[in-house]
Design a protein around this motif. Sequence first.
Motif, short mmCIF file in Angstrom:
data_model
loop_
_atom_site.label_atom_id
_atom_site.label_comp_id
_atom_site.label_asym_id
_atom_site.label_seq_id
_atom_site.Cartn_x
_atom_site.Cartn_y
_atom_site.Cartn_z
N SER A 80 0.85 -1.18 0.00
CA SER A 80 0.00 0.00 0.00
C SER A 80 0.89 1.23 0.00
CB SER A 80 -0.89 0.03 1.24
OG SER A 80 -1.67 -1.13 1.32
N LEU A 81 0.42 2.28 -0.62
CA LEU A 81 1.17 3.53 -0.63
C LEU A 81 0.36 4.59 0.10
CD1 LEU A 81 2.38 3.56 -4.34
CD2 LEU A 81 3.62 2.79 -2.33
N SER A 82 1.02 5.32 0.97
CA SER A 82 0.32 6.41 1.67
C SER A 82 1.30 7.54 1.93
CB SER A 82 -0.27 5.90 2.98
OG SER A 82 0.75 5.44 3.83
N TRP A 83 0.75 8.74 2.00
CA TRP A 83 1.53 9.93 2.27
C TRP A 83 0.83 10.72 3.37
CZ3 TRP A 83 0.71 7.88 -2.51
CH2 TRP A 83 1.85 7.53 -3.23
N PRO A 84 1.58 11.54 4.08
CA PRO A 84 0.95 12.36 5.13
C PRO A 84 -0.12 13.28 4.55
CG PRO A 84 3.36 12.46 5.27
CD PRO A 84 3.03 11.74 4.01
N ASP A 85 -1.11 13.63 5.38
CA ASP A 85 -2.17 14.55 4.94
C ASP A 85 -1.55 15.86 4.46
OD1 ASP A 85 -4.12 12.74 5.56
OD2 ASP A 85 -4.50 13.57 7.56
N GLY A 86 -2.12 16.40 3.40
CA GLY A 86 -1.66 17.66 2.84
C GLY A 86 -0.51 17.51 1.86
#
Length: 143
Positions: A80-86
Motif C-alpha cells: 500500500s502507498l500512503s503519504w501524510p495529509d496535505g
Amino acid sequence: MLVPWVDIDRAFNQAEALHRQVNALLGMESALRATPLTSTPRWSENDEGYTLSVDLPGLVQEDVELAVHHRHLSLKAKRSLSWPDGTQVRHRERRAFQLDRTWTLPQTADVEQTEAALTDGVLTIRIPKTPKATPRRIEVQHG
C-alpha cells in the motif's frame, strides 16, 4: 503430472503482458508505462531440494503471507502507498499492488520443512526434498 517450470514462467509472463494490454485498452494510460509488479519467480532444483525466489521490492515481512496446504504453496503479498495529509505527490516510481499466486509442489517436496526469508526485497523459499526410500534388510526372528 508435473509441468516444467519453464512453461509456467512463460504462462505468467504472457498473462501479465495481456493484463497490461487490457488495462491500456480500458483507458488506464499508466499501464502502457508500467513495469511488472514483480519479476517472474525463479525456481531451481538440486539434490537437496527446491528454491523459489520472488522479487517483492519495498515489502516487509508483515506484507507477505506464505502457506502450504495439500502440496500447494500459496503466496499473498500487498503493498500500500500512503503519504501524510496535505502532501501532493508529483511523481512516484512505485505502485500499490496485491499479489496472489499458488504453485503445485512436486511429490518429492518435504512441505513440513519449508523455510522462507525476505531479504532486501527478495523472498527466498527453500523446500527440501523428502529422504528417498532406501531398501533395508529385515532380520527374521525365530518364533
